[in-house]
Design a protein around this motif. Structure first.
Motif, PDB file in Angstrom:
ATOM      1  N   TYR A 361       0.836  -1.206   0.000  1.00  0.00           N
ATOM      2  CA  TYR A 361       0.000   0.000   0.000  1.00  0.00           C
ATOM      3  C   TYR A 361       0.869   1.254   0.000  1.00  0.00           C
ATOM      4  O   TYR A 361       0.523   2.256  -0.598  1.00  0.00           O
ATOM      5  CB  TYR A 361      -0.911   0.030   1.228  1.00  0.00           C
ATOM      6  CG  TYR A 361      -1.976  -1.035   1.192  1.00  0.00           C
ATOM      7  CD1 TYR A 361      -3.166  -0.814   0.511  1.00  0.00           C
ATOM      8  CD2 TYR A 361      -1.786  -2.261   1.819  1.00  0.00           C
ATOM      9  CE1 TYR A 361      -4.153  -1.786   0.475  1.00  0.00           C
ATOM     10  CE2 TYR A 361      -2.757  -3.241   1.788  1.00  0.00           C
ATOM     11  CZ  TYR A 361      -3.935  -3.004   1.108  1.00  0.00           C
ATOM     12  OH  TYR A 361      -4.901  -3.964   1.049  1.00  0.00           O
ATOM     13  N   GLU A 362       1.957   1.148   0.751  1.00  0.00           N
ATOM     14  CA  GLU A 362       2.847   2.301   0.852  1.00  0.00           C
ATOM     15  C   GLU A 362       4.211   1.915   0.319  1.00  0.00           C
ATOM     16  O   GLU A 362       4.589   0.741   0.371  1.00  0.00           O
ATOM     17  CB  GLU A 362       2.968   2.744   2.312  1.00  0.00           C
ATOM     18  CG  GLU A 362       1.740   3.470   2.787  1.00  0.00           C
ATOM     19  CD  GLU A 362       1.515   3.298   4.268  1.00  0.00           C
ATOM     20  OE1 GLU A 362       2.454   2.895   4.977  1.00  0.00           O
ATOM     21  OE2 GLU A 362       0.383   3.557   4.714  1.00  0.00           O
ATOM     22  N   PRO A 386      -3.116 -15.061  10.010  1.00  0.00           N
ATOM     23  CA  PRO A 386      -3.218 -14.033  11.057  1.00  0.00           C
ATOM     24  C   PRO A 386      -3.732 -12.704  10.499  1.00  0.00           C
ATOM     25  O   PRO A 386      -3.610 -12.452   9.308  1.00  0.00           O
ATOM     26  CB  PRO A 386      -1.780 -13.888  11.556  1.00  0.00           C
ATOM     27  CG  PRO A 386      -0.913 -14.620  10.594  1.00  0.00           C
ATOM     28  CD  PRO A 386      -1.749 -15.510   9.775  1.00  0.00           C
ATOM     29  N   THR A 387      -4.293 -11.911  11.377  1.00  0.00           N
ATOM     30  CA  THR A 387      -4.767 -10.585  10.980  1.00  0.00           C
ATOM     31  C   THR A 387      -3.601  -9.764  10.440  1.00  0.00           C
ATOM     32  O   THR A 387      -2.513  -9.811  10.998  1.00  0.00           O
ATOM     33  CB  THR A 387      -5.354  -9.861  12.207  1.00  0.00           C
ATOM     34  OG1 THR A 387      -6.337 -10.698  12.768  1.00  0.00           O
ATOM     35  CG2 THR A 387      -5.983  -8.543  11.825  1.00  0.00           C
ATOM     36  N   GLY A 388      -3.866  -9.061   9.354  1.00  0.00           N
ATOM     37  CA  GLY A 388      -2.806  -8.208   8.787  1.00  0.00           C
ATOM     38  C   GLY A 388      -1.879  -8.967   7.856  1.00  0.00           C
ATOM     39  O   GLY A 388      -0.908  -8.412   7.354  1.00  0.00           O
ATOM     40  N   ALA A 389      -2.188 -10.255   7.603  1.00  0.00           N
ATOM     41  CA  ALA A 389      -1.288 -11.050   6.768  1.00  0.00           C
ATOM     42  C   ALA A 389      -1.409 -10.659   5.298  1.00  0.00           C
ATOM     43  O   ALA A 389      -0.458 -10.804   4.531  1.00  0.00           O
ATOM     44  CB  ALA A 389      -1.593 -12.526   6.942  1.00  0.00           C
ATOM     45  N   LYS A 391      -4.833 -11.081   3.603  1.00  0.00           N
ATOM     46  CA  LYS A 391      -5.957 -11.810   2.995  1.00  0.00           C
ATOM     47  C   LYS A 391      -6.862 -10.861   2.217  1.00  0.00           C
ATOM     48  O   LYS A 391      -7.187 -11.105   1.053  1.00  0.00           O
ATOM     49  CB  LYS A 391      -6.764 -12.528   4.085  1.00  0.00           C
ATOM     50  CG  LYS A 391      -5.940 -13.479   4.927  1.00  0.00           C
ATOM     51  CD  LYS A 391      -6.745 -14.164   6.004  1.00  0.00           C
ATOM     52  CE  LYS A 391      -7.265 -13.237   7.103  1.00  0.00           C
ATOM     53  NZ  LYS A 391      -6.206 -12.695   7.986  1.00  0.00           N
ATOM     54  N   SER A 392      -7.248  -9.753   2.861  1.00  0.00           N
ATOM     55  CA  SER A 392      -8.117  -8.789   2.163  1.00  0.00           C
ATOM     56  C   SER A 392      -7.384  -8.179   0.982  1.00  0.00           C
ATOM     57  O   SER A 392      -8.000  -7.837  -0.031  1.00  0.00           O
ATOM     58  CB  SER A 392      -8.549  -7.662   3.096  1.00  0.00           C
ATOM     59  OG  SER A 392      -9.210  -8.206   4.190  1.00  0.00           O
ATOM     60  N   THR A 393      -6.073  -8.044   1.133  1.00  0.00           N
ATOM     61  CA  THR A 393      -5.301  -7.453   0.053  1.00  0.00           C
ATOM     62  C   THR A 393      -5.415  -8.301  -1.213  1.00  0.00           C
ATOM     63  O   THR A 393      -5.575  -7.766  -2.312  1.00  0.00           O
ATOM     64  CB  THR A 393      -3.829  -7.311   0.496  1.00  0.00           C
ATOM     65  OG1 THR A 393      -3.813  -6.613   1.732  1.00  0.00           O
ATOM     66  CG2 THR A 393      -3.015  -6.581  -0.531  1.00  0.00           C
TER      67      THR A 393
HETATM   68  P1  ADP Z   1      -5.860  -9.225   6.534  1.00  0.00           P
HETATM   69  O1  ADP Z   1      -7.032  -9.167   5.619  1.00  0.00           O
HETATM   70  O2  ADP Z   1      -5.078 -10.484   6.393  1.00  0.00           O
HETATM   71  O3  ADP Z   1      -6.205  -8.983   7.968  1.00  0.00           O
HETATM   72  P2  ADP Z   1      -4.977  -6.916   5.055  1.00  0.00           P
HETATM   73  O4  ADP Z   1      -4.877  -7.483   3.701  1.00  0.00           O
HETATM   74  O5  ADP Z   1      -6.174  -6.083   5.363  1.00  0.00           O
HETATM   75  O6  ADP Z   1      -4.837  -8.078   6.141  1.00  0.00           O
HETATM   76  O7  ADP Z   1      -3.691  -6.047   5.374  1.00  0.00           O
HETATM   77  C1  ADP Z   1      -2.390  -6.474   5.063  1.00  0.00           C
HETATM   78  C2  ADP Z   1      -1.406  -5.388   5.511  1.00  0.00           C
HETATM   79  O8  ADP Z   1      -1.576  -4.214   4.753  1.00  0.00           O
HETATM   80  C3  ADP Z   1      -1.559  -4.974   6.966  1.00  0.00           C
HETATM   81  O9  ADP Z   1      -0.275  -4.806   7.496  1.00  0.00           O
HETATM   82  C4  ADP Z   1      -2.283  -3.672   6.910  1.00  0.00           C
HETATM   83  O10 ADP Z   1      -1.875  -2.844   7.957  1.00  0.00           O
HETATM   84  C5  ADP Z   1      -1.847  -3.093   5.576  1.00  0.00           C
HETATM   85  N1  ADP Z   1      -2.951  -2.295   4.960  1.00  0.00           N
HETATM   86  C6  ADP Z   1      -4.185  -2.727   4.710  1.00  0.00           C
HETATM   87  N2  ADP Z   1      -4.921  -1.755   4.124  1.00  0.00           N
HETATM   88  C7  ADP Z   1      -4.120  -0.676   3.997  1.00  0.00           C
HETATM   89  C8  ADP Z   1      -4.288   0.635   3.459  1.00  0.00           C
HETATM   90  N3  ADP Z   1      -5.446   1.021   2.941  1.00  0.00           N
HETATM   91  N4  ADP Z   1      -3.246   1.477   3.500  1.00  0.00           N
HETATM   92  C9  ADP Z   1      -2.057   1.076   4.043  1.00  0.00           C
HETATM   93  N5  ADP Z   1      -1.839  -0.146   4.562  1.00  0.00           N
HETATM   94  C10 ADP Z   1      -2.846  -1.034   4.552  1.00  0.00           C
END
Ligand code: ADP
Length: 602
Positions: A361-362, A386-389, A391-393
């Motif tokens: 993201y950054e 784990p959370t933050g891994a 998955k949503s990404t």
């Molecule tokens: P999960 O779904 O597995 O819990 P995410 O895919 O939401 O994890 O996030 C993966 C990583 O990307 C995390 O470290 C989160 O902090 C970071 N992240 C998620 N969304 C954003 C965003 N919009 N901007 C910056 N960093 C993000």
């Protein structure tokens, strides 16, 4: 107290840029006939009002001494006529200009909103919604006023000023020169104070914007605040932002008062000098009583256009900064956009390939690195970890909410089997074939029927009911006071989390996507409701490729393949049985959850 994003002021001081003005003029050019008419009417009423001191002079110097009642009558009629004309013209002008400024507001907001809707998630990730709102509401209002009334008034004030000078000189050149001699003093004061006044108002506008942004977010998050009993802390943040607003306001008002006071003082000074000279010459019969009275009236009118012009100039400079912020928003790059010549993605067969996908993201923080994944049509894929891994990404990237840093994601046409890189096709044709269910389903204000229909606008009522039945939403909807016609407010405050989710399931089913994404979609539903939902979910999954992110592992055991996301990639992949047999990360996660739920012996 720590400063937060609400304390960050926008830069409102910007050098004059002709390109912004030119661009702004495009918004008014289609109203030019109306604006010219308004200007003409205003000029006529202003100039005719300048005849009033002249009439006074004639009455005092000619009609009264001659006791000419016929002339007095005519003058009285003229007097009344001018006033009436002024009223009529002013009313017409206000109506025209109210219309024009509303049209300008509408046009700018339309362009802004159209662009805001296309801006990628990354734009919204970094800004409080309240600050965006301030631009769309306050800045546009202010800019529209200066573009419509500001432009007309500045021309009008110049015309008025010229005519006042002409009338003054035609009344008495010597007294007129005395009045005009006061001008440099006035201009010096204005030049000294006005920039400070402008800065003060810009500061006030900034503080107001910060305050609004915080207010907007607090209202949005009021439930969470109450839950965490944050009222006291929030109140103190609010008090601090309000205090900043008040201080800025007081300073701006103080400076504005100084401007007013100095202009009044100078006016009175000039008045006095002129009266003394006039009365002195009156004794020598150089000027008449009528002339002094008429000049007095002109003097009081003379400063008004100058003060107004200075105000308009100030407001103009402020608004240039607003304009810049508005255009900056309009020019914000739509980094996730259709390529030139992007083709429409034809109906897809459901296969998905991730090849060497890398993303963060950054800058400098990668979330996924060199990910490869090949999904068969109709396959159900669970993403766990784990959370933050990340998955949503994974699903954010599939929907192309963000652009990849490397690699590609490919879908395949149903009819031709051809491969389509998701960046080569239009966003609309891509997202139309994807159905996304999030943890927090958004419910729009309107009826439940409208909310489900959101998935496909041409759906019939029967189709909507059928979709609701399949996902088990029909039962609770029919129990609502007005059934499908029950009105729900924005965010669906009348519905339970589970009910909202059921409505969203129906909405997604109706849109009949080829690929379905469930992002923690059942995590807010209790286990009882979830059992009920499973049937609905099965209906939803049938014949579709699906990506399911679930916190509760019990819900994804039946998926064809489970991917354990960790270490910036796919750590483990396989069916539930395979992964359990492997005794790796998934096994650990599963047994720890099962232990927590008391399902296995510790
Ligand atoms: P999960 O779904 O597995 O819990 P995410 O895919 O939401 O994890 O996030 C993966 C990583 O990307 C995390 O470290 C989160 O902090 C970071 N992240 C998620 N969304 C954003 C965003 N919009 N901007 C910056 N960093 C993000």
């Amino acid at each position: 107290m720590a400063r937060n994003k609400f304390d960050v002021d926008e830069t409102l001081e910007s050098p004059f840029q002709l390109k912004h003005l030119k661009r702004a003029l495009r918004y008014i050019s289609r109203h030019r006939v109306k604006m010219l008419t308004a200007l003409l009417l205003s000029s006529l009423s202003s100039i005719s009002a300048l005849l009033i001191p002249k009439i006074t002079q004639w009455v005092l110097d000619v009609a009264v001494p001659a006791k000419d009642t016929a002339m007095l009558g005519k003058m009285a009629l003229l007097f009344v006529g001018i006033i009436l004309l002024g009223i009529v013209f002013t009313v017409i002008r206000s109506r025209i200009m109210a219309y024009v400024s509303q049209e300008i507001i509408y046009d700018i907001r339309k362009d802004l909103f159209a662009h805001l809707q296309r801006l990628p998630f990354s734009y919204y990730d970094s800004r409080p919604a309240g600050k965006i709102l301030v631009r769309v509401i306050n800045y546009v209002n202010s800019v529209s006023d200066i573009l419509s009334n500001g432009i007309i008034n500045s021309i009008l004030e110049i015309i008025t000023l010229v005519f006042i000078v002409v009338f003054m000189y035609s009344t008495d050149p010597t007294l007129a020169t005395i009045v005009i001699a006061g001008l440099p003093l006035f201009v010096a004061v204005i030049l000294y104070i006005k920039p400070r006044q402008r800065k003060a108002w810009q500061n006030q506008s900034n503080k107001n914007s910060n305050y609004n942004a915080y207010l907007a977010e607090s209202i949005d998050g009021v439930r969470v605040s109450q839950f965490f009993t944050r009222q006291e802390v929030n109140l103190s943040i609010m008090a601090r932002l309000a205090e900043a607003c008040r201080t800025a306001w007081m300073r701006a008002i103080y400076i504005s008062n100084t401007v007013w006071l100095s202009s009044e003082t100078i006016t009175q000074l000039v008045f006095t000098v002129m009266y003394i000279a006039g009365v002195y010459w009156l004794g020598g019969a150089i000027v008449s009583f009528g002339v002094i009275l008429a000049m007095g009236q002109y003097v009081s009118r003379f400063w008004q256009p100058i003060t107004n012009l200075a105000n308009i100039y100030n407001s103009f400079v402020n608004n240039l900064a607003y304009l810049e912020r508005i255009f900056e928003t309009m020019d914000e790059p739509v980094v996730v956009d259709d390529k030139p010549g992007a083709q429409t993605l034809p109906a897809i067969d459901g296969r998905v390939d991730f090849d060497d996908v890398t993303f963060g993201y950054e800058e400098g923080v990668t979330v996924l690195e060199h990910v490869n994944l090949h999904v068969r049509a109709g396959e159900s894929i669970a993403l766990v970890g784990p959370t933050g891994a990340g998955k949503s990404t994974v699903v954010n990237l599939l929907c192309r909410f963000y652009n990849l840093n490397g690699g590609r994601i490919t879908l395949y046409g149903e009819a031709d089997g051809q491969a389509y890189d998701i960046t080569d096709v239009t966003l609309n044709s891509l997202r139309n074939q994807l159905g996304i269910m999030l943890q927090d389903s958004f419910i729009f204000s309107g009826t439940l029927l409208d909310n489900i229909r959101y998935g496909r606008l041409d759906a019939t009522e029967d189709e909507i009911r059928e979709a609701a039945r399949l996902v088990r939403a029909d039962d609770f909807i029919r129990e609502m006071p007005q059934g499908y016609q029950t009105a729900v407010s924005e965010r669906g405050n009348r519905l339970s989390q589970g009910q909202k989710q059921l409505v969203a399931f129906a909405r997604t089913l109706l849109s009949d996507p080829r690929i379905l994404i469930l992002d923690e979609a059942t995590s807010s539903i209790d286990t009882q409701t979830e059992k009920l939902l499973q049937e609905g979910i099965q209906a939803l999954l049938k014949n579709r490729t699906s990506f399911i992110i679930a916190h509760r592992l019990s819900t994804i055991q039946n998926c064809d393949r489970i991917l354990y996301i960790g270490n910036k990639g796919i750590l483990e992949a396989g069916s539930h049985e395979e992964l359990m047999a492997k005794r790796g990360a998934y096994y650990e996660l599963y047994t720890s959850q099962a232990r927590d739920q008391g399902l296995v012996e510790t």
